[in-house]
Design an enzyme around this catalytic site. Structure first.
Site, PDB file in Angstrom:
ATOM      1  CB  CYS A  59      46.830  34.277  42.956  1.00 38.67           C
ATOM      2  SG  CYS A  59      47.210  33.927  41.253  1.00 38.67           S
ATOM      3  CG  MET A 108       5.660  48.074  46.765  1.00 39.85           C
ATOM      4  SD  MET A 108       5.329  46.443  46.816  1.00 39.85           S
ATOM      5  CE  MET A 108       6.376  45.825  48.162  1.00 39.85           C
ATOM      6  NE  ARG A 115      11.958  47.451  58.637  1.00 42.55           N
ATOM      7  CZ  ARG A 115      11.499  48.233  57.592  1.00 42.55           C
ATOM      8  NH1 ARG A 115      10.933  47.960  56.768  1.00 42.55           N
ATOM      9  NH2 ARG A 115      11.797  49.570  57.733  1.00 42.55           N
ATOM     10  CG  HIS A 157      49.664  48.980  37.420  1.00 43.71           C
ATOM     11  ND1 HIS A 157      50.998  47.991  37.520  1.00 43.71           N
ATOM     12  CD2 HIS A 157      50.371  50.112  38.071  1.00 43.71           C
ATOM     13  CE1 HIS A 157      51.743  48.482  38.261  1.00 43.71           C
ATOM     14  NE2 HIS A 157      51.772  49.744  38.578  1.00 43.71           N
ATOM     15  CE  LYS A 187       4.405  46.313  56.297  1.00 43.93           C
ATOM     16  NZ  LYS A 187       4.661  47.517  57.239  1.00 43.93           N
ATOM     17  CE1 TYR A 237      46.690  29.866  46.768  1.00 40.24           C
ATOM     18  CE2 TYR A 237      47.331  27.471  46.995  1.00 40.24           C
ATOM     19  CZ  TYR A 237      47.408  28.864  46.210  1.00 40.24           C
ATOM     20  OH  TYR A 237      48.285  28.838  45.124  1.00 40.24           O
ATOM     21  N   GLY A 295       9.270  52.068  51.563  1.00 42.67           N
ATOM     22  CA  GLY A 295       8.790  53.017  51.058  1.00 42.67           C
ATOM     23  C   GLY A 295       8.408  52.836  49.553  1.00 42.67           C
ATOM     24  NE  ARG A 317       1.706  50.260  57.838  1.00 41.27           N
ATOM     25  CZ  ARG A 317       0.812  50.540  58.827  1.00 41.27           C
ATOM     26  NH1 ARG A 317      -0.091  49.659  59.349  1.00 41.27           N
ATOM     27  NH2 ARG A 317       0.791  51.711  59.392  1.00 41.27           N
ATOM     28  CB  SER A 371      47.720  29.346  41.364  1.00 41.41           C
ATOM     29  OG  SER A 371      47.164  30.710  42.075  1.00 41.41           O
TER      30      SER A 371
HETATM   31  C1  PEP Z   1      45.690  37.106  37.271  1.00 40.41           C
HETATM   32  O1  PEP Z   1      45.514  37.041  35.888  1.00 40.41           O
HETATM   33  O2  PEP Z   1      44.442  36.649  37.774  1.00 40.41           O
HETATM   34  C2  PEP Z   1      46.789  37.101  37.943  1.00 40.41           C
HETATM   35  C3  PEP Z   1      46.967  37.049  39.348  1.00 40.41           C
HETATM   36  O3  PEP Z   1      48.050  37.740  37.137  1.00 40.41           O
HETATM   37  P1  PEP Z   1      48.124  39.278  36.871  1.00 40.41           P
HETATM   38  O4  PEP Z   1      46.987  39.766  37.520  1.00 40.41           O
HETATM   39  O5  PEP Z   1      49.352  39.513  37.415  1.00 40.41           O
HETATM   40  O6  PEP Z   1      47.938  39.244  35.531  1.00 40.41           O
END
Ligand code: PEP
Ligand code: MG
Length: 924
Positions: free
Chosen positions: A880, A131, A370, A488, A50, A900, A129, A120, A813
């Protein structure tokens, strides 16, 4: 809860100064704004948001009432020195007040033309809001008369005085409601007075009425605190300054800081500013406005105002404010001035602004500005349009959009009004974003039946197994009472683009009675339920929702030129692709998923979980037959049935990906996820496979593991049963050969990935099979197929021995779901019981399965990257695990130098933007 004790302490400390320690005076304590302006917008750390923006507005010539900011360093000093101030502060404040007096041509505490000020808070990030604020400070029994004379309006003067006493009494002197059930004691007096006079509105009270109210207020304070309401204006000022600094540590502010990750060390600044009066008559007003619509980003003036009112009237909701557009007719000159300010603010701050203003007798004053909070859609629209308007460049625009907000362009959303009216009955973990509403189905079969009737369905399960996949496909959303965000149910839901709330521990599902109970409500199968996978909220009943336009365009059911939202989306994606270094792949197991991901911009598949390819139809039974086999003969028989399915699926994937890399992970089924737990399903399976039920039950018993997540899964399965690896590799290469040699050949780029490796010997064992089978297929077909073989890094041992493992692995990976599970010693399926408490105590800032634990798991990744590259400098590196769709984790992967990230298809656009932001932040 209010903090009267703390406030009282802050108040009594008043001008107490420290004599023992010297304040290191690296900066001034006080910064003026007005005719003389010492600060600017870049000084947020010292002046708070502010204060910094008041200085900036004053400097660019906007009409800001003069004042000064006491810096956040004084706040730090205040807490470090038993709530006292540096010695020089009192003098600095007096000088600053003198400057304000000169500019306003009024005197602080003067009896003829008194200066009133507001006090203020203002932290580096706004904490709306949380303080304390005090208005009309400087009024006492003498100055009130002066104000009455000079304004010619005694009612106005006495109204200001009673408001001041009320605020000061509450905030500084701690005169508050005794508990949450009692009323505010000042309001009680006000109401009693109105009742005794037969007057309905505050505005019906005249000067004499208000004068008697002032006397009552002062008496109340004397009774409650044993002290008189202070008449000395400097005593008032120091009381207010102490209360504002003290409010940095009130319970609300602490809670807010925890929620938004604001460090306690930042402290707040205090802004003291000359009062201007929106309640000085019908040519006066006060209001708040946004330079653009914060809900949809449209470039329209948005806000509200109240004539003849002070700021707290707007907040308190006693009178309903009017939309800003109405001002054009009611106060045309002020409206024109406000429009000019609106344009100037955007031009200068180069972002959508949220500002407060007051009009005193037709003169406009700015009290705050702001960067405005906004929805995801608005963030995108404003950024894109501001580039078009040349207010900012593409790089700045990309950094202004929270990456997660792209999601709001893709997911189905609830109608806001219906959601507000709906009854929330519980909360789980937000695991698949978007809004889903439908009839409750407790089984996959029920979901299918309901959906075939044309109804929307929400599949509600304690947890899900592969048997539920079909049900998930038929459902709008999935709700589970157990499991974490990488369970899952959650990861399959995300891959399918389904809305999912999981681990909702307060919800009880009774399969026998076919009921779902939560928050005191019992719902039957077939009743409507709604879930918000972005927030985790669960609602009773139906809430209207709709598919996003972007999704409709990408699916082909809407023309791109018909959707402005799609145009915005495309623009942001094109800009992102220009600046990012990370490649974005996807986790997809079917051609349909792969096609969706490519439409979202995926550049390859980073994880095809081959066990998921067996979820559909009869395949799961053959898969189970293979798992249940007692010997190689039985296993070979099951594998023979599975081979053609696998081959066909790989053909589909290769075609869908058209030469982009496709990472195929060999089988990794934690057995508990794949063997039927249900008696009925076990019986069906026995019938189908022509096996005695007792045999099936016995084998399931024999295969039981106490910790299936750490049991016979990953490469252990292929080492135990090499014929499984052999079948899978054969299917991959035969599919590749057939696609490459078809009439319309398509290039292929397979990468075979071995899961859960911890020892180089494990990798060597599986590699030998991969290379042998690949060679056999290539020789037989007379072709060469370029392929890579690599490993997942998902147990700490793989990361620690990365240098050894990279000798054979062409790529790593990071499977950060398992790497988090194994590094933290924390089951990815079982954190529901303690997660809330861990979050409350800030042990986990974020769910470690959703956002990478960078200091723990991240360290292992860094070690693996550095050491893996020692043996193989061109080692290909990716991630992944589910973290690959989380913006913070993506930035971390960028900094690690991965090639990636691979996330579920609907998160691909978020990952594209997050990757660009990571690259742009690095350059900054
Ligand atoms: C992991 O373990 O990060 C992975 C991609 O394999 P999954 O989730 O199938 O065990
Ligand atoms: Mg894994």
């Amino acid at each position: 809860m209010k903090q009267s004790a703390m406030k009282a302490k802050a108040a009594t400390s008043s001008t107490k100064t420290s004599t023992t320690s010297k304040a290191s005076r690296s900066h001034p304590y006080v910064y003026n704004f007005g005719r003389q302006t010492d600060g600017n917008a870049s000084m947020r750390e010292l002046l708070g948001g502010k204060g910094a923006n008041l200085a900036e507005m004053a400097a660019i010539g906007l009409p800001v009432p003069p004042g000064f900011t006491i810096s956040t360093e004084v706040c730090t000093y205040f807490y470090a020195h038993d709530r006292s101030y540096p010695r020089a502060l009192a003098g600095d404040v007096k000088t600053a007040i003198g400057l304000v007096e000169a500019q306003m041509k009024k005197t602080f505490g003067g009896k003829d033309n008194p200066l009133l000020v507001s006090v203020r808070s203002g932290a580096r990030d706004s904490m709306p809001g949380m303080m304390d604020t005090i208005l009309n400070l400087g009024l006492n029994d003498v100055t009130v008369e002066g104000l009455a004379n000079i304004s010619g309006n005694p009612r106005f003067a006495w109204d200001c005085y009673r408001r001041f006493i009320q605020m000061y009494g509450d905030v500084v002197m701690g005169v508050q409601a005794a508990d949450e059930e009692s009323h505010d004691p000042f309001h009680e007096l006000l109401d009693a007075l109105k009742k005794s006079l037969g007057k309905a509105q505050d505005s019906d009270l005249n000067a004499a009425d208000l004068q008697s109210l002032v006397a009552q207020y002062k008496e109340l304070i004397r009774k409650r605190t044993g002290k008189a309401f202070p008449q000395d204006v400097y005593e008032q000022l120091w009381g207010a300054i102490g209360a504002v600094f003290g409010s940095w540590k009130n319970e609300r502010a602490i809670l807010y800081r925890q929620q938004y990750g604001i460090p306690a060390e930042w402290g707040t600044a205090v802004n003291v500013q000359a009062m201007v009066f929106g309640n000085a008559g019908d040519d006066s007003a006060t209001g708040v406005a946004f330079t653009r619509d914060p809900a949809n980003g449209e470039k329209s003036f948005y806000g509200e105002y109240l004539v003849n009112a002070q700021g707290e009237d707007v907040v308190a909701g006693v009178r309903t404010p009017k939309p800003i557009a109405a001002m054009e007719k009611e106060l045309p000159e002020s409206f024109a001035a406000l429009e000019k300010v609106r344009t100037k603010l955007e031009k200068h701050f180069k972002d959508m602004q949220d500002f407060e203003f007051t009009i005193e007798k037709g003169r406009l004053f700015m009290l705050q500005t702001r960067n405005g909070k906004r929805t995801g859609l608005a963030a995108i629209r404003i950024a894109v349009e501001m580039v078009k308007e040349k207010l900012m460049d593409q790089r700045t625009a990309l950094l202004k959009i929270p990456a997660e907000s792209v999601d709001s362009l893709l997911v189905p959303i609830f109608d806001t009004k219906s959601q507000k009216e709906a009854q929330m009955i519980g909360k789980g973990l937000p695991a698949g974003p978007g809004a889903a509403t439908g009839r409750i189905a407790f089984t996959a079969a029920a979901a299918e039946i309901e959906s075939r009737k044309g109804n929307k369905v929400v599949l509600c399960r304690t947890e899900t197994s592969p048997d539920d996949l079909k049900g998930m496909l038929y459902s709008q959303g999935i709700l589970t009472t157990r499991g974490g965000v990488s369970s899952h149910a959650a990861l399959v839901a995300r891959q399918l683009g389904k809305v999912c709330v999981c681990g909702a521990g307060e919800v009880t599902i009774n399969y026998e009675k076919r009921t779902l109970s939560a928050g005191g409500v019992v719902l039957q199968e077939g009743d409507y339920i709604s879930i918000n996978g972005t927030t985790g909220a669960i609602y009773k009943g139906l809430i209207e929702s709709a598919d996003s336009e972007v999704k409709r365009v990408l699916e082909g059911s809407m023309k791109p030129e018909k959707s402005y939202t799609y145009e915005l989306f495309q623009t942001v994606m094109e800009w992102s692709d220009k600046y990012r270094r990370l490649r974005i792949r996807t986790n997809a197991d079917t051609p349909a998923m792969a096609e969706t991901a490519v439409a979202y911009g995926a550049e390859g598949i980073g994880l095809c979980r081959t066990e998921h390819m067996f979820f559909e139809g009869d395949r799961i039974d053959y898969m189970r037959q293979m798992i249940l086999a007692v010997d190689q003969v039985q296993r070979q028989e099951a594998l023979k049935k599975l081979l053609p399915f696998q081959r066909k699926d790989f053909v589909g994937l290769f075609k869908a990906m058209a030469g982009r890399p496709v990472t195929i992970r060999l089988l990794d089924p934690p057995l508990h996820e794949f063997l039927p737990q249900d008696d009925a399903v076990r019986r069906q399976l026995a019938d189908k496979l022509g096996l005695p039920l007792e045999f099936v039950i016995e084998r399931i018993k024999a295969l039981h593991e106490e910790n299936p997540m750490l049991g016979c899964r990953g490469c252990r399965l292929g080492i135990l049963y090499p014929e499984i690896t052999e079948m899978q590799v054969r299917a991959v290469f035969e599919a590749a050969a057939s696609v490459m040699t078809a009439k319309n050949p398509v290039p292929v780029n397979p990468e075979i990935m071995i899961p859960l490796v911890g020892f180089k010997q494990e990798l060597a064992d599986q590699l030998a099979i991969v290379h042998r089978v690949a060679k056999e297929v290539m020789t037989k077909n007379g072709i060469e197929i370029d392929y890579l073989v690599g490993t997942m890094v998902e147990v700490p041992r793989a990361a620690i021995t990365a240098e050894e493992i990279a000798v054979q692995a062409q790529f790593f990976s990071f499977g950060t779901n398992d790497l988090t599970q194994t590094t933290l010693g924390l089951s990815r399926d079982d954190m529901g019981l303690f997660y809330d408490e861990y979050q409350r105590k800030e042990i986990y800032n974020k769910n470690p399965f959703a956002s990478l634990d960078q200091t723990g798991v991240g360290k292992l990744m860094q070690f693996a990257v550095e050491n893996g590259r020692k043996s193989r400098p061109d080692l290909k590196l990716g991630i992944c695990g589910e973290h690959a769709g989380d913006p913070d984790s993506i930035e971390f992967c960028h900094r690690l130098g991965l090639h990636y990230v691979s996330c579920s298809p609907p998160r691909v656009p978020i990952a594209r933007l997050a990757a660009a932001q990571a690259a742009l932040r690095e350059k900054k």
